[in-house]
Design a protein around this motif. Structure first.
Motif, PDB file in Angstrom:
ATOM      1  N   UNK A  71       0.870  -1.187   0.039  1.00 48.76           N
ATOM      2  CA  UNK A  71       0.000  -0.127   0.099  1.00 48.76           C
ATOM      3  C   UNK A  71       0.998   1.288  -0.194  1.00 48.76           C
ATOM      4  N   UNK A  72       1.805   1.243   0.924  1.00 51.45           N
ATOM      5  CA  UNK A  72       2.640   2.266   0.801  1.00 51.45           C
ATOM      6  C   UNK A  72       3.481   2.569  -0.531  1.00 51.45           C
ATOM      7  N   UNK A  73       3.823   1.360  -0.871  1.00 49.76           N
ATOM      8  CA  UNK A  73       4.651   1.400  -2.314  1.00 49.76           C
ATOM      9  C   UNK A  73       3.747   2.257  -3.594  1.00 49.76           C
ATOM     10  N   UNK A  74       2.328   1.604  -3.455  1.00 55.25           N
ATOM     11  CA  UNK A  74       1.635   1.972  -4.470  1.00 55.25           C
ATOM     12  C   UNK A  74       1.557   3.814  -4.373  1.00 55.25           C
ATOM     13  N   UNK A  75       1.268   4.228  -3.032  1.00 51.80           N
ATOM     14  CA  UNK A  75       1.177   5.805  -2.932  1.00 51.80           C
ATOM     15  C   UNK A  75       2.569   6.212  -3.361  1.00 51.80           C
ATOM     16  N   UNK A  76       3.670   5.838  -2.946  1.00 51.21           N
ATOM     17  CA  UNK A  76       4.957   6.364  -3.674  1.00 51.21           C
ATOM     18  C   UNK A  76       5.264   6.314  -5.072  1.00 51.21           C
ATOM     19  N   UNK A  77       4.795   5.006  -5.691  1.00 48.14           N
ATOM     20  CA  UNK A  77       4.708   5.130  -6.939  1.00 48.14           C
ATOM     21  C   UNK A  77       3.944   6.351  -7.672  1.00 48.14           C
ATOM     22  N   UNK A  78       2.633   6.191  -6.995  1.00 45.80           N
ATOM     23  CA  UNK A  78       1.676   7.534  -7.494  1.00 45.80           C
ATOM     24  C   UNK A  78       2.462   8.859  -7.528  1.00 45.80           C
ATOM     25  N   UNK A  79       3.263   8.943  -6.411  1.00 45.90           N
ATOM     26  CA  UNK A  79       3.980  10.457  -6.225  1.00 45.90           C
ATOM     27  C   UNK A  79       5.064  10.518  -7.184  1.00 45.90           C
ATOM     28  N   UNK A  80       5.862   9.494  -7.419  1.00 43.91           N
ATOM     29  CA  UNK A  80       6.901   9.522  -8.437  1.00 43.91           C
ATOM     30  C   UNK A  80       6.249   9.859  -9.836  1.00 43.91           C
ATOM     31  N   UNK A  81       4.951   9.125 -10.233  1.00 42.86           N
ATOM     32  CA  UNK A  81       4.283   9.462 -11.375  1.00 42.86           C
ATOM     33  C   UNK A  81       3.814  10.821 -11.703  1.00 42.86           C
ATOM     34  N   UNK A  82       3.442  11.496 -10.378  1.00 44.02           N
ATOM     35  CA  UNK A  82       2.888  12.851 -10.654  1.00 44.02           C
ATOM     36  C   UNK A  82       4.000  13.847 -10.796  1.00 44.02           C
ATOM     37  N   UNK A  83       5.216  13.535 -10.390  1.00 41.39           N
ATOM     38  CA  UNK A  83       6.356  14.374 -10.582  1.00 41.39           C
ATOM     39  C   UNK A  83       6.934  14.205 -11.862  1.00 41.39           C
ATOM     40  N   UNK A  84       6.879  12.953 -12.342  1.00 45.49           N
ATOM     41  CA  UNK A  84       7.360  12.920 -13.691  1.00 45.49           C
ATOM     42  C   UNK A  84       6.394  13.503 -14.847  1.00 45.49           C
ATOM     43  N   UNK A  85       5.141  13.410 -14.580  1.00 43.04           N
ATOM     44  CA  UNK A  85       4.102  13.968 -15.400  1.00 43.04           C
ATOM     45  C   UNK A  85       4.326  15.436 -15.396  1.00 43.04           C
ATOM     46  N   UNK A  86       4.472  15.761 -14.271  1.00 44.78           N
ATOM     47  CA  UNK A  86       4.775  17.655 -14.265  1.00 44.78           C
ATOM     48  C   UNK A  86       5.991  18.008 -14.867  1.00 44.78           C
ATOM     49  N   UNK A  87       6.896  17.180 -14.688  1.00 45.56           N
ATOM     50  CA  UNK A  87       8.328  17.332 -15.481  1.00 45.56           C
ATOM     51  C   UNK A  87       8.343  17.230 -16.899  1.00 45.56           C
ATOM     52  N   UNK A  88       7.274  16.164 -17.393  1.00 44.65           N
ATOM     53  CA  UNK A  88       7.032  16.112 -18.920  1.00 44.65           C
ATOM     54  C   UNK A  88       6.337  17.195 -19.382  1.00 44.65           C
ATOM     55  N   UNK A  89       5.358  17.731 -18.447  1.00 41.15           N
ATOM     56  CA  UNK A  89       4.524  18.745 -19.487  1.00 41.15           C
ATOM     57  C   UNK A  89       5.445  20.272 -19.153  1.00 41.15           C
ATOM     58  N   UNK A  90       6.340  20.312 -18.272  1.00 48.74           N
ATOM     59  CA  UNK A  90       7.173  21.355 -18.263  1.00 48.74           C
ATOM     60  C   UNK A  90       8.133  21.352 -19.426  1.00 48.74           C
TER      61      UNK A  90
ATOM     62  N   UNK B 147       7.520  19.771 -22.249  1.00 50.78           N
ATOM     63  CA  UNK B 147       6.953  20.287 -23.443  1.00 50.78           C
ATOM     64  C   UNK B 147       6.909  21.625 -23.630  1.00 50.78           C
ATOM     65  N   UNK B 148       6.289  22.379 -22.710  1.00 49.75           N
ATOM     66  CA  UNK B 148       6.189  23.827 -22.628  1.00 49.75           C
ATOM     67  C   UNK B 148       7.222  24.815 -22.776  1.00 49.75           C
ATOM     68  N   UNK B 149       8.528  24.145 -22.476  1.00 46.53           N
ATOM     69  CA  UNK B 149       9.931  25.106 -22.588  1.00 46.53           C
ATOM     70  C   UNK B 149      10.413  24.637 -23.972  1.00 46.53           C
ATOM     71  N   UNK B 150      10.426  23.051 -24.157  1.00 48.59           N
ATOM     72  CA  UNK B 150      11.252  22.909 -25.278  1.00 48.59           C
ATOM     73  C   UNK B 150      10.413  22.473 -26.368  1.00 48.59           C
ATOM     74  N   UNK B 151       9.030  22.622 -26.262  1.00 46.42           N
ATOM     75  CA  UNK B 151       8.009  22.507 -27.395  1.00 46.42           C
ATOM     76  C   UNK B 151       8.469  21.019 -28.021  1.00 46.42           C
ATOM     77  N   UNK B 152       8.851  19.896 -27.295  1.00 48.23           N
ATOM     78  CA  UNK B 152       8.837  18.723 -27.750  1.00 48.23           C
ATOM     79  C   UNK B 152       8.623  17.676 -26.692  1.00 48.23           C
TER      80      UNK B 152
END
Lengths: 109, 312
Positions: free
Chosen positions: A69-88, A90-95
């Protein structure tokens, strides 16, 4: 074949699929999806080990279950950060590519 | 016999849908298939007697993760469309690598030590002292409460990380989530009718979590789902990230958790230990505060960093 054994095999296959997805896909979001698949496979192996530890009237060992259960939550947090980095990215580099070569047109940072 | 057939079918289905989500042509389809995969996987968790994990997998692993992934797929996946992979020999090497990992792990099933190790007995023996009935909640909040505390801190750090990705002068503004503010749409109707039911359900999940499967995380996720629905439908304004009430809700869980942890120094003399006879009420108080924080944090993680409107 018993249920836990089957699910162990399924978990192993999922980890393999995750490794495959992370290595071959170019799009970072697909890599992220594969990482989540890999993670869930690892959790499933944990779950089967918990099931093997069924004792004292419980269907499974609650300690590995709580860890998952703890692992699932930590995996979710990591995914959230990764998605935020990804959208950043895209908006900075356009790709959204992780390749080394610069974007086709001018540098848009 | 029927059970074995069901298990075999379920295992095949999970593997098949998992593989499909890796191979799907469009990235949005891949994400939607992944959500289906998560729900099927929670059935597997039910089959191996881990109901708490099944609830968490359905809520977080499939639901909340899926929500973030779908939003990201629509935002970033458009230009590439089709699935791009590495070419030729690299692909073959990757297949070999992945299948050897899978086969290696699968073969472990047959060499695992014969006598399974279990802490189930130990957990059950001392569970009555805590007043809890759910052994998994016991592990999470009594025996391994330090893990659970740090897990909440990880969520908090993740939220700070997402916020930091906005530009500095936008700090504290309104999150970039765009509401689909169409009047009289089904979404608006749902956003007005579902939250009371969802709220009741979230409270129920949290409350019963001490004795049966459920708990702060599952309850908090339902809360977050309701809030995101309300924000997406534009029924209520998305709050400014610098709003003091919002910040208080975000830290309520960890603060109460830490306060009760430090209280342990006073009464039984140890960090995160509960005073004799007060374990259950303190744990329930922690769970209530955590549910609020988790709901707000998950909602804000999906709302993304500030877009600069109304920043200060």
């Amino acid at each position: 074949m018993s249920g836990p054994l089957l699910f162990w095999l399924a978990g192993s296959a999922l980890i393999g699929l995750g490794v495959y997805g992370i290595t071959v896909n170019r799009h970072p979001l697909r890599k992220l999806l594969a990482l989540n698949l890999l993670g869930s496979g690892v959790f499933l192996l944990f779950g089967v080990i918990a099931r093997r530890g069924a004792a004292a009237g419980l269907g499974g060992d609650p300690v590995p279950q709580a860890l998952v259960i703890t692992g699932i939550v930590v995996a979710f947090s990591a995914t959230a950060i990764a998605i935020a980095l990804l959208s950043q990215l895209q908006s900075k580099a356009g790709r959204t590519s992780l390749d080394d070569e610069p974007p086709d047109e001018e540098d848009r940072s | 016999m029927t059970e074995q057939v069901f298990d075999a079918a379920l295992a095949l289905l999970v593997m098949g849908v998992g593989a499909w989500s890796m191979m799907a042509g469009r990235i949005t389809s891949a994400v939607i298939i992944f959500i289906v995969y998560g729900l099927l996987l929670s059935l597997v968790w039910v089959r191996i007697a881990a109901i708490d994990v099944a609830l968490t997998e359905a809520a977080i692993g499939s639901g909340a993760t899926g929500m973030l992934l779908i939003a990201a797929a629509y935002k970033t996946g458009r230009e590439s469309g089709a699935r791009e992979t590495v070419s030729g020999s690299l692909h073959v090497i990757a297949v070999l690598l992945a299948s050897s990992v899978a086969l290696g792990l699968a073969s472990l099933a047959f060499v695992l030590p014969g006598e399974p190790v279990s802490l189930a007995g130990d957990v059950l023996r001392s569970l009555p002292d805590s007043g809890l009935g759910n052994p998994v909640a016991g592990v999470l909040f009594v025996y391994r409460s330090f893990d659970t505390l740090l897990e909440k801190i990880v969520l908090l750090v993740a939220l700070l990380g997402v916020w930091s990705l906005g530009s500095d002068r936008d700090w504290g503004g309104i999150p970039g989530l765009k509401p689909f503010a169409q009047k009289h749409s089904v979404l608006v109707l749902l956003a007005r009718t579902l939250p009371p039911i969802g709220l009741t359900y979230a409270i129920y999940m949290t409350w019963v979590g001490a004795d049966v499967p459920g708990g702060a995380f599952q309850g908090g996720t339902v809360l977050a789902a309701m809030w995101v629905l309300v924000m997406l439908a534009g029924v209520r304004q998305i709050p400014r990230l610098s709003s003091p009430a919002l910040r208080a809700a975000i830290v309520a869980g960890p603060v109460v958790f830490l306060a009760i942890g430090f209280l342990g120094f006073v009464s039984p003399g140890q960090f995160l230990a509960y005073p004799q006879g007060f374990a259950k009420p303190l744990i329930v108080a922690m769970e209530i505060a955590l549910t609020l924080s988790i709901g707000v944090i998950l909602g804000l993680l999906s709302a993304g960093p500030s877009n600069g409107k109304d920043a200060r």
